[in-house]
Design a protein around this motif. Structure first.
Motif, short mmCIF file in Angstrom:
data_model
loop_
_atom_site.label_atom_id
_atom_site.label_comp_id
_atom_site.label_asym_id
_atom_site.label_seq_id
_atom_site.Cartn_x
_atom_site.Cartn_y
_atom_site.Cartn_z
N ASN A 1 103.28 23.39 61.79
CA ASN A 1 103.74 24.03 63.02
C ASN A 1 104.15 25.47 62.75
O ASN A 1 105.09 25.74 62.01
CB ASN A 1 104.90 23.25 63.63
N LEU A 2 103.43 26.38 63.36
CA LEU A 2 103.72 27.80 63.23
C LEU A 2 104.35 28.34 64.51
O LEU A 2 104.04 27.88 65.60
CB LEU A 2 102.43 28.57 62.93
N GLY B 1 110.48 33.22 62.16
CA GLY B 1 109.34 32.35 61.91
C GLY B 1 108.18 33.06 61.25
O GLY B 1 107.82 34.18 61.62
N VAL B 2 107.57 32.40 60.26
CA VAL B 2 106.51 33.00 59.45
C VAL B 2 105.16 32.39 59.81
O VAL B 2 105.04 31.18 60.03
CB VAL B 2 106.81 32.78 57.95
N GLY B 3 104.11 33.24 59.84
CA GLY B 3 102.77 32.77 60.14
C GLY B 3 101.72 33.17 59.14
O GLY B 3 100.58 32.74 59.23
N ASN C 1 102.98 31.15 67.87
CA ASN C 1 101.88 30.77 66.98
C ASN C 1 100.76 31.82 67.06
O ASN C 1 100.19 32.04 68.13
CB ASN C 1 101.34 29.39 67.37
N PRO C 2 100.43 32.47 65.94
CA PRO C 2 99.39 33.52 65.99
C PRO C 2 97.98 32.98 66.15
O PRO C 2 97.04 33.75 66.36
CB PRO C 2 99.54 34.21 64.63
N ASP C 3 97.83 31.66 66.07
CA ASP C 3 96.50 31.06 66.16
C ASP C 3 96.24 30.39 67.50
O ASP C 3 95.29 29.60 67.63
CB ASP C 3 96.31 30.05 65.02
#
Length: 408
Positions: A155-156, A180-182, A201-203
């Motif tokens: 989970n991002l 939060g890290v992605g 979420n970058p995706d």
């Protein structure tokens, strides 16, 4: 003793002999990007800057040489290859570069109009000498020596960073984070880790109408451009886990995922930006301000992973030409002047095996056929290629396997 056993034994010996404080880490893991659906010369030409005449004395390419096309495992001159395997099931390596892992990407729908682009990794298992699926992680950055990897959970954005022991498959330590890290990438010496932070979420993907390479309009999941939630980066000491978070201002030239990576010297960060030509990059200092590129990285492209040679004297650049029946050539330049030194076989330069050899994607099809590529080893001053893997298949609805290389 076969090639896999030799490579596996050498990795185990390296893991046993090197203390954690002395181990380095690999270059950054490639940022996720959508596979190109149309691989035509016209597309490449539009995306690649014109090259200039040679200014440094390097042997010209030999002409008329045929490809070397071995079958089965090959071990010679530091090469371990499996030209019959795609994706590889057993180790692939050349010189100082090892295929430490690979991943596939699938779009997982969340709602009728949104999806998440999800990676699944296969890591080289030192116990079995094979690539084993590990579905726990959304992002993996592998260290040289294949001892350690930095990982993010599914989970991002993630609230902690794991340091994974590749010999045991266990996380030895977690580094908690407030933002939060992605994305993850190691410095060239492996002592520091840059963790790109995102508010979302970058995706994430949105269903949109797109035009395919066959000029058909279809519905597909696409990333957002100009609406990135990227907020900044952590610069972390790997041994202690300590470091500071730096905010970075919103940039309209950034797509949904644009991870940061270290410059070769480690004193700056850079990330890809979207602009009038492919491969553009922007550098930042540790206060998050935009700065000029270092002198030896000014002419590099963000979409060519190989970047600088180990000795820093040569720069791997993009595809410059393709000739029938299906040969590709990429540019090698002087990193400080931008002048072309020579051309080398290969359509996409991925990693330096040493100061004269590189690993690249090279097509196995003619220019009139659908694009299919395999991993190959190419050498400056030679037209010969050595196949390292089998050819990838092309799929419209998913991204084929992508390699993750690490230094021995």
């Amino acid at each position: 003793m076969n090639a896999e056993e030799l490579l596996r034994d050498s990795l185990r010996e390296l893991a046993a002999e090197q203390p954690p404080a002395d181990a380095g880490f690999a270059d950054r893991v490639l940022a996720a990007r959508r596979r190109r659906r149309a691989h035509t010369l016209a597309t490449v030409a539009a995306a690649t800057a014109a090259v200039v005449a040679a200014a440094v004395a390097v042997p010209l390419l030999e002409s008329g040489k045929s490809d070397v096309r071995p079958s089965g495992v090959v071990q010679k001159d530091g090469i371990t290859a499996h030209p019959d395997q795609s994706p590889p099931r057993e180790p692939v390596a050349a010189g100082n570069a090892v295929l430490a892992a690979y991943y596939t990407v699938r779009d997982r729908p969340r709602t009728e109009h949104t999806a998440v682009q999800q990676r699944t990794y296969w890591l080289l298992d030192q116990r079995t000498g094979k690539y084993e699926k590990d579905a726990r992680w959304s992002i993996v950055a592998v260290a040289p020596g294949l001892r350690t990897a930095a990982v993010l959970e599914r989970n991002l954005p993630a609230q902690r960073i794991g340091l994974l022991d590749l010999a045991t498959g266990r996380v030895e330590r977690w580094i908690p984070v407030q933002h939060g890290v992605g994305g993850l990438a190691f410095s060239y010496d492996g002592r520091r880790l840059v963790a790109t932070t995102y508010a979302a979420n970058p995706d994430l993907r949105t269903k949109m109408k797109v035009r395919t390479g066959q000029n058909k309009v279809v519905w597909d999941w696409e990333p957002g451009f100009g609406d990135s939630s990227r907020s900044g980066f952590y610069d972390l000491d790997v041994l202690s886990g300590e470091g500071a978070w730096t905010p970075v201002a919103f940039d309209r030239n950034t797509s949904s995922r644009q991870d940061f990576a270290f410059s070769r010297a480690g004193d700056l960060m850079y990330a890809q930006v979207i602009g009038g030509r492919d491969g553009m990059q922007q550098f930042y200092d540790h206060q998050g301000a935009k700065v000029a590129a270092p002198a030896d990285e000014k002419y590099l492209r963000s979409d060519v992973p190989a970047r600088l040679s180990p000795d820093g004297r040569l720069a791997a650049l993009g595809l410059t030409r393709e000739v029938p029946p299906g040969k590709s050539y990429s540019s090698i330049r002087d990193p400080r002047t931008g002048k072309e030194v020579t051309k080398v076989r290969g359509a996409h330069l991925l990693a330096w095996a040493d100061d004269r050899r590189l690993i690249a994607w090279e097509r196995v099809t003619t220019l009139d056929e659908p694009y299919r590529a395999r991993l190959v080893l190419v050498t400056l001053g030679s037209d010969k290629v050595v196949p390292l893997s089998g050819a990838r298949d092309e799929h419209y609805d998913r991204q084929e396997w992508e390699p993750v290389f690490a230094r021995r």
